[in-house]
Every structure is written in structure tokens, then in C-alpha cells.
Motif scaffolding. Structure first.
Motif, PDB file in Angstrom:
ATOM      1  N   ILE A   1      32.354  27.833  56.607  1.00 52.01           N
ATOM      2  CA  ILE A   1      32.146  26.511  57.215  1.00 52.01           C
ATOM      3  C   ILE A   1      31.224  25.673  56.323  1.00 52.01           C
ATOM      4  O   ILE A   1      31.504  24.506  56.035  1.00 52.01           O
ATOM      5  CB  ILE A   1      31.515  26.635  58.628  1.00 52.01           C
ATOM      6  CG1 ILE A   1      32.394  27.483  59.562  1.00 52.01           C
ATOM      7  CG2 ILE A   1      31.252  25.245  59.227  1.00 52.01           C
ATOM      8  CD1 ILE A   1      33.711  26.880  59.917  1.00 52.01           C
ATOM      9  N   ASP A   2      30.139  26.285  55.852  1.00 51.97           N
ATOM     10  CA  ASP A   2      29.201  25.562  54.991  1.00 51.97           C
ATOM     11  C   ASP A   2      29.872  25.060  53.719  1.00 51.97           C
ATOM     12  O   ASP A   2      29.518  24.006  53.195  1.00 51.97           O
ATOM     13  CB  ASP A   2      28.025  26.465  54.598  1.00 51.97           C
ATOM     14  CG  ASP A   2      27.097  26.744  55.766  1.00 51.97           C
ATOM     15  OD1 ASP A   2      27.257  26.100  56.825  1.00 51.97           O
ATOM     16  OD2 ASP A   2      26.213  27.621  55.625  1.00 51.97           O
ATOM     17  N   SER A   3      30.817  25.822  53.241  1.00 48.97           N
ATOM     18  CA  SER A   3      31.535  25.414  52.047  1.00 48.97           C
ATOM     19  C   SER A   3      32.422  24.209  52.357  1.00 48.97           C
ATOM     20  O   SER A   3      32.544  23.282  51.546  1.00 48.97           O
ATOM     21  CB  SER A   3      32.358  26.596  51.547  1.00 48.97           C
ATOM     22  OG  SER A   3      33.192  26.215  50.501  1.00 48.97           O
TER      23      SER A   3
ATOM     24  N   ASN B   1      20.254  36.030  49.649  1.00 51.68           N
ATOM     25  CA  ASN B   1      19.838  35.339  50.879  1.00 51.68           C
ATOM     26  C   ASN B   1      19.439  33.918  50.523  1.00 51.68           C
ATOM     27  O   ASN B   1      18.436  33.689  49.849  1.00 51.68           O
ATOM     28  CB  ASN B   1      18.657  36.096  51.513  1.00 51.68           C
ATOM     29  CG  ASN B   1      18.043  35.342  52.693  1.00 51.68           C
ATOM     30  OD1 ASN B   1      17.175  34.504  52.506  1.00 51.68           O
ATOM     31  ND2 ASN B   1      18.507  35.641  53.895  1.00 51.68           N
ATOM     32  N   LYS B   2      20.265  32.964  50.940  1.00 49.88           N
ATOM     33  CA  LYS B   2      20.052  31.560  50.582  1.00 49.88           C
ATOM     34  C   LYS B   2      18.740  31.012  51.121  1.00 49.88           C
ATOM     35  O   LYS B   2      18.051  30.249  50.454  1.00 49.88           O
ATOM     36  CB  LYS B   2      21.165  30.703  51.188  1.00 49.88           C
ATOM     37  CG  LYS B   2      22.430  30.717  50.421  1.00 49.88           C
ATOM     38  CD  LYS B   2      23.216  29.445  50.675  1.00 49.88           C
ATOM     39  CE  LYS B   2      24.174  29.189  49.533  1.00 49.88           C
ATOM     40  NZ  LYS B   2      25.004  30.356  49.184  1.00 49.88           N
ATOM     41  N   GLU B   3      18.419  31.380  52.368  1.00 47.90           N
ATOM     42  CA  GLU B   3      17.281  30.766  53.046  1.00 47.90           C
ATOM     43  C   GLU B   3      15.962  31.020  52.317  1.00 47.90           C
ATOM     44  O   GLU B   3      15.042  30.199  52.398  1.00 47.90           O
ATOM     45  CB  GLU B   3      17.196  31.285  54.485  1.00 47.90           C
ATOM     46  CG  GLU B   3      18.335  30.823  55.387  1.00 47.90           C
ATOM     47  CD  GLU B   3      19.657  31.571  55.173  1.00 47.90           C
ATOM     48  OE1 GLU B   3      19.687  32.558  54.401  1.00 47.90           O
ATOM     49  OE2 GLU B   3      20.660  31.161  55.788  1.00 47.90           O
TER      50      GLU B   3
ATOM     51  N   MET C   1      30.315  21.148  52.522  1.00 44.48           N
ATOM     52  CA  MET C   1      29.516  21.044  51.293  1.00 44.48           C
ATOM     53  C   MET C   1      28.018  21.201  51.541  1.00 44.48           C
ATOM     54  O   MET C   1      27.205  20.980  50.638  1.00 44.48           O
ATOM     55  CB  MET C   1      29.814  19.771  50.500  1.00 44.48           C
ATOM     56  CG  MET C   1      31.235  19.795  49.933  1.00 44.48           C
ATOM     57  SD  MET C   1      31.516  18.619  48.574  1.00 44.48           S
ATOM     58  CE  MET C   1      30.746  19.467  47.202  1.00 44.48           C
ATOM     59  N   VAL C   2      27.649  21.590  52.769  1.00 42.15           N
ATOM     60  CA  VAL C   2      26.244  21.912  53.031  1.00 42.15           C
ATOM     61  C   VAL C   2      25.862  23.138  52.193  1.00 42.15           C
ATOM     62  O   VAL C   2      24.751  23.237  51.674  1.00 42.15           O
ATOM     63  CB  VAL C   2      26.012  22.178  54.532  1.00 42.15           C
ATOM     64  CG1 VAL C   2      24.670  22.870  54.773  1.00 42.15           C
ATOM     65  CG2 VAL C   2      26.089  20.866  55.302  1.00 42.15           C
ATOM     66  N   ASN C   3      26.805  24.038  52.039  1.00 38.40           N
ATOM     67  CA  ASN C   3      26.583  25.197  51.188  1.00 38.40           C
ATOM     68  C   ASN C   3      26.157  24.753  49.788  1.00 38.40           C
ATOM     69  O   ASN C   3      25.219  25.295  49.201  1.00 38.40           O
ATOM     70  CB  ASN C   3      27.879  26.012  51.112  1.00 38.40           C
ATOM     71  CG  ASN C   3      27.717  27.276  50.299  1.00 38.40           C
ATOM     72  OD1 ASN C   3      26.744  27.991  50.477  1.00 38.40           O
ATOM     73  ND2 ASN C   3      28.652  27.531  49.401  1.00 38.40           N
ATOM     74  N   LYS C   4      26.844  23.751  49.263  1.00 34.32           N
ATOM     75  CA  LYS C   4      26.508  23.260  47.924  1.00 34.32           C
ATOM     76  C   LYS C   4      25.126  22.621  47.939  1.00 34.32           C
ATOM     77  O   LYS C   4      24.348  22.765  47.000  1.00 34.32           O
ATOM     78  CB  LYS C   4      27.584  22.266  47.477  1.00 34.32           C
ATOM     79  CG  LYS C   4      27.911  22.237  46.037  1.00 34.32           C
ATOM     80  CD  LYS C   4      28.035  23.578  45.337  1.00 34.32           C
ATOM     81  CE  LYS C   4      29.160  24.434  45.855  1.00 34.32           C
ATOM     82  NZ  LYS C   4      29.332  25.674  45.042  1.00 34.32           N
TER      83      LYS C   4
ATOM     84  N   GLY D   1      26.570  15.797  54.207  1.00 39.18           N
ATOM     85  CA  GLY D   1      25.651  16.937  54.212  1.00 39.18           C
ATOM     86  C   GLY D   1      25.066  17.192  52.829  1.00 39.18           C
ATOM     87  O   GLY D   1      23.926  17.652  52.701  1.00 39.18           O
ATOM     88  N   LEU D   2      25.842  16.872  51.798  1.00 38.00           N
ATOM     89  CA  LEU D   2      25.357  17.061  50.432  1.00 38.00           C
ATOM     90  C   LEU D   2      24.287  16.017  50.117  1.00 38.00           C
ATOM     91  O   LEU D   2      23.242  16.326  49.541  1.00 38.00           O
ATOM     92  CB  LEU D   2      26.541  16.959  49.455  1.00 38.00           C
ATOM     93  CG  LEU D   2      26.236  17.176  47.966  1.00 38.00           C
ATOM     94  CD1 LEU D   2      25.562  18.523  47.725  1.00 38.00           C
ATOM     95  CD2 LEU D   2      27.521  17.069  47.138  1.00 38.00           C
TER      96      LEU D   2
END
Lengths: 380, 380
Positions: free
Chosen positions: B207-209, B121-123, B212-215, B304-305
Motif C-alpha cells: 500500500i505504501d508503495s 526496519n524503516k521506522e 508513494m509514502v514508501n518512497k 504523500g511524497l
């Protein structure tokens, strides 16, 4: 204060070891041994103040004694001297940066005296791995690899369980003749073979790198160091020499160690293991590194690598013959007495001629070496 | 017999975790929680026989109760149910494969109950790293990363001293829009963004990937997991997704973990750490892998990054705002209510609007999330 002794202090690894010592303030050099470079050993003695030093022969020892008469250093010579350096009572680690079979006895002596070994002498494990590894285990002595590939593998195994190793991926630059065919190799001259694309090394090892015999010897070393079968060691050509080697585990995870080509890293790692210390110098820059590529070695063209697998699988005294025949061949090639491809032909004919002795002792290993030289002298 | 509970068992990581359980015979599933997929959770209960299960709401729990009336399983619902699953007395490890801020409270509850956390869980760490990490240390609980990048870093740190880490090299595939400019990005449709070149994942993370928000979230997680500063984490684009991440140490050595893209490896590694077990499946084949390449992320185009570094450096409640605004934006984009670039614009405007709370508690984190949603709803 860490205390170390160095066999082969005036060679490539020896001088770089002393550079590492110089950069750190907490290593004391207790003993140094060199083959023939009296002048450099004198300088090293003046700089690092060991209490014991050894030259290759008595004549050179005498010369060194005269030069260092003002210093508190005892100068010895020959094998007796090497053994004294190896066992020097204060030292905790022996750096075996000496080249050739001459390194075996002092390494055994040091292990028996409980010293950890920073191993840079290839012949030790190639020819006597079956003696060295059980002895080191028995004496609870660490064998710390200094070679960049073996250090990389050692780093990949840090914190891991050796029983979970699936295979070792030993990387190779492929040398200056990567991608060549036998026809092209047949024309190689000494000057061509002495050009290595990535690493600055000694002459013998540069030739060995060009024939991939060096990689063959490294596969045999890896087999002993990491307790795997010959065929669990896969050679992967990685021409940029960025990945220094890898380990694949049971679960499919591959751990790799990457870095710039700088022998001071594996040297320092061995001296301080398990601690890592700041090391001045260039760093890998992933914003500039465009890509790294992989190739499979051609074991037909680089037949010396194929022969290494055969020698390693058979074991016993055969790896000694492989190594001795290569040493002999490289020396003849450097003297321009034989063509390039004859180096590996010599290895093959010496291996074919040899009757393998299982579990040879040190005497039998040295005997196999002598026989190989004699055979090649009489035959070529 | 290892005993585990899973939050989010019907999602992408949850189902793959159960595949790993299925492949091994020595893991017992004690409790499962899912949001809405009653049918799949019923199947999982029949297959893995947990004694406790939880559905997202009471209505679904009732449905599940009826379906599993023949089984010895207690069915709960909502946050109370999640907390029960997290604290399930027999389990040793809680796999937090649940998506969203809803994962924080159960994770804290599990740590307080002394369970190790297999963290997917990232959050949890992005928003509450300052609460979770000290708590885990206090309770002597392991936070075992399940994300492939963080697992890779964790593997690189195996046997190493964290104080000797110079920087973390977090790799990124770069997503489907690598190399694009803002003009091109402005035209991206939902269907385009859902195509990931290397990994099969859920819709939100895909989508996050692509943005790059995922990163960015991963950099924030890495900062907490490995105790480094935001700017010690460098994102390296490695489009083939072969290197899963790297660590550079003080001495310049870079350790890397490589492998095929398969989440079962990090999942299994977390469940069995420090043991590695055989994992069926494809292996990296260096005889076929031609090359791996590296690029530097364009933080202007993939803004986003850049915003993630700002949020992470500032800390406090700002990473929560970053995450919540992104969650909101991605949901709107998936509903085709906003254009692609508006996702990151929403993050920026929410961050600008927010007054950062230092060291927020769980209530304040959840409050910052609510406020972010309200702000974006009123504004967009």
C-alpha cells in the motif's frame, strides 16, 4: 601540486587534458609531446610552461626551438624525445594520449621510471598487455584508463574485489550504421563514416567506431586492464551513450557508470583518482532523459568485432596484426583507395596469413606490425 | 562462522534472510524473534537451532516453549525478549526485519552492544535517525541497509568519498497507479492497491508503495543513512525496477546499481559486506532487456511524497507523525474503513496538528506516535 607529462598533447585527448588542467589550479605540466602541430604545441608551451617538449621529427623540433627561444624549455625530437618526456623526472603521471604503436616504448619507459599511466593509447594494451600489466604490478604503478568505457568500468570496480567480477558489460553506441546490413555497409563513403551520433572524436577512431573495430580493441584492452577472459567481456549496444559501461558481480549486482558524453570526466578522474572533483559542464537530467535502450551487436554484420574476439582469445602477436591491419585499412579508406567493407576484410586476411608468436616482446610486436603492413601492401 | 540474530524472522525480509542463510554454509543464527506466527518460528528454530527465541507475547511464548521442549532453546517474550535477542552475546549482526516503531529500542540496544545492524526496519531511521546515526558512529557500528534502494546507494558509495556526493537518485517503480490522477485514485479499492507491478512484498509496504509514502519514508531514511539533505535526494521513477538507485557525484559521474528485483541480493550484501558472494537466481539479461525508462513523480497527485519532504525538512518529531499517521491510515484502509485518498489526508492533518519537538528522545518519539494515533482516532 600534481605533476604530469602528456604524450600527444595536440590531439583530441591531449587538448581536453589541458582543458582539465586549466580548470584546476593544482596540476603542473612538466613535459609535452606532439607529432606535427608545431603551432599548437608552441601555444601550449606558452600557456603551461613545461620545461621539456618533444616534436615528431628534428625539423619540426628546430622550428619549435626558434619559436620558443624566449622561453625556458628544452625541445627534443623523435623516439628519444618521447622517451625523455615519458621519464621526465618531476612528473608523477604520464598521459599517453598519443595514437598508434609509437606509444608502447614510452609507456614502458614511464612505468619503469615509476610513473602512473593515464592510459589513452589503445595500442599499448591491445598489443602489449602481457608486458605492460605485469610490469606495472611489479613497479607498483597504476594504469588509470582514460577511455570513457574503461573509466566507467574502473569506477564500477572502485572498492570492489576484482575476483568477484562475473563479467564486464562494455557499452557501445553502435555507431552511425547500427542496424544496417552488409549490403548497406558496402556503400558507405568516408563522409558517412565520419559522422558519429554521440561523441566528437578524431577521424581514425570515428571510423573504428562505425566498424565496431574500436569496440573490439576496447574488449581486448578491458581484458588486460581488469584481468578477465575475452569472453567475460560482453558488448552491449546502448545507443544513447548514457551508460558508459557496467560490471556484473558474482552476486548478480550490476554496477554502472552513467553520464553525459564528455571525455573531461574520465580524464579528470584518472588525474585525480581516487578523488572526485567538481567538473563544470552539463549533467545527466533524469527529468528529461526519457529512456535508455539496449541492443545486442550483430557480429556477422559488424564482423570486425567477431574478429577482435578471435584475436583476443588467441592472443600473442595476433591482436597486433588485428590492430595494424585495421590501421592500414582505415588509412586506405580515408584516402578513398578501398571500399568500406575492405577494412575488415583486410583484418581477416592479415590474421589468417599471420603465424602467431606467443608472448611476443616489443621487438616482435613491432615486427608483426611491419609484416602486416607489408603483407597488405603486397596483397591489396 | 558469521553469527546473526533476526528480529522479525517470520516476515517477508526475515524469511528471505533465512533463505540466504540456508544457501550459505557459514552463517550461524543465534537468536530469532517473531510477533505472532508460532508455527513458523517453531519450524525456523528446528531448522536453524538458535539458542534464544522471542514471541510477541507471553501466551505465544508459552505455546512455543511447549512445542520446542525437546530443543535447547530459551524462549522469551515481548519487549524484554526483543532486547535480549538484540543483545544476544554471540551475534555480530542484528537483522532488524521487524515492522514498526517497536524496532527502535532493540536497534539502539544492539548498537550499544556493538552489533552491526542489517537495517530493514524503516521506522528506525525515519523517526530516530538523529539518535541512531551518531550512536552508531560513536560505537563504531555499521548500519547496513537491506532495502533494495538503500543497498543500491550503499553499493554506489563503495570506495567513494561521501563528501563528493552531489545528490542521490532514489528510484521508484511508481507503483500500480503511476500516471493516474486524483479522480482515479479516489476510487482505488484495497484489492487494487495490493497489486505491485514488480516486487512481492508485505501488505503494508505494498500500500505504501502505491501511495508513494514508501518512497517518502525511503527519502527520509536515505537522508540519515548517507548524511545528505532531504533535497539532495531526488526521486526518479524507473517503472521497470531495473535500476535500484543511483548516486551523482561532484564531477557529474552517476553510479548506479542494477539487478533483477530480488531482496536476497541486498540481504546477502548486508550480511557479507564488503564481500560479494555468488547468489543463485535470475540475472539481468541485456540481450533481452529492451529499454529502461524514466519519469518524474507527480508530487501533487502523489501528495504523500510531497508531505514526506516537508516532514523530513522540518525534522524533529514530525517524521514520526508522518509515519504514524500513515500506519494508522493504511490499517484503516486495509480494514476498508476509509477511502484510499484518506490515508494521505490523515498524514497531512496529523502533521498540521502536531507541534514539532526538536531532537526528540525515544520517549518523545513514542509519545508523538501515541498522540498521532489519538488525534486520528478522535478526528476520523
Amino acid at each position: 601540486m600534481k605533476k604530469i607529462a602528456i604524450l600527444g598533447s595536440t590531439g583530441s585527448i591531449g587538448t581536453q587534458t589541458l582543458e582539465v588542467v586549466e580548470q584546476n589550479k593544482d596540476i603542473q605540466v612538466t613535459a609535452l609531446a606532439a607529432g606535427g602541430n608545431v603551432q599548437l604545441l608552441e601555444q601550449q608551451i606558452r600557456r603551461f610552461r613545461p620545461s621539456l617538449a618533444c616534436m615528431g621529427d628534428e625539423e619540426k623540433a628546430k622550428d619549435l626551438r626558434n619559436r620558443t627561444a624566449d622561453l625556458n624549455v628544452r625541445i627534443t625530437a623523435g623516439m628519444e624525445g618521447l622517451l625523455e618526456v615519458a621519464r621526465e623526472p618531476q612528473s608523477e603521471i604520464l598521459v599517453t594520449a598519443i595514437v598508434g604503436m609509437i606509444g608502447i616504448r614510452p609507456t614502458i619507459a614511464a612505468i619503469e621510471a615509476g610513473k602512473d599511466i593515464a592510459l589513452a593509447n589503445k595500442e599499448t594494451l591491445v598489443t602489449g598487455g602481457h608486458i605492460i600489466m605485469p610490469l606495472a604490478e611489479e613497479r607498483n604503478v597504476r594504469i588509470l584508463p582514460v577511455d570513457s568505457e574503461h573509466s566507467a568500468i574502473f569506477q564500477c570496480l572502485n572498492g570492489e574485489n576484482k575476483r568477484e567480477v562475473h563479467k564486464i558489460l562494455l557499452t557501445a553506441s553502435g555507431g552511425p550504421f547500427r542496424g544496417w546490413n552488409r549490403e548497406q555497409l558496402s556503400k558507405v563513403q568516408v563522409e558517412d563514416a565520419l559522422k558519429h551520433p554521440n561523441w566528437a572524436m578524431g577521424r581514425k577512431i570515428t571510423i573504428d567506431s562505425s566498424t565496431m573495430v574500436n569496440k573490439g580493441l576496447e574488449v581486448m584492452e578491458a581484458r588486460w586492464l581488469f584481468g578477465v577472459a575475452m569472453d567475460q567481456v560482453q558488448v552491449v549496444i546502448q545507443p544513447q551513450s548514457v551508460i558508459h559501461s557496467m560490471v556484473e558481480f558474482e552476486d548478480g549486482a550490476v554496477m554502472a557508470q552513467l553520464g553525459v558524453p564528455d571525455m573531461k570526466l574520465p580524464i579528470q578522474y584518472a588525474l585525480y583518482y581516487p578523488e572526485r572533483k567538481y567538473l563544470p559542464g552539463e549533467r545527466l537530467d533524469f527529468t528529461k532523459l526519457k529512456s535508455i535502450s539496449f541492443e545486442t551487436p550483430d557480429r556477422e554484420v559488424f564482423y570486425g568485432l567477431e574478429l577482435a574476439y578471435r584475436a583476443g582469445r588467441q592472443g600473442g602477436s595476433l591482436p597486433t596484426v588485428y590492430n595494424a591491419a585495421n590501421e592500414y585499412g582505415v588509412a586506405k579508406f580515408l584516402q578513398k583507395k578501398i571500399p568500406y567493407l575492405a577494412i575488415v576484410e583486410m583484418i581477416e586476411s592479415a590474421m589468417e596469413h599471420h603465424k602467431t608468436v606467443e608472448q611476443p616482446g616489443v621487438e616482435q610486436i613491432l615486427e608483426a606490425e611491419r609484416e602486416t603492413y607489408e603483407f597488405l601492401e603486397s596483397r591489396w
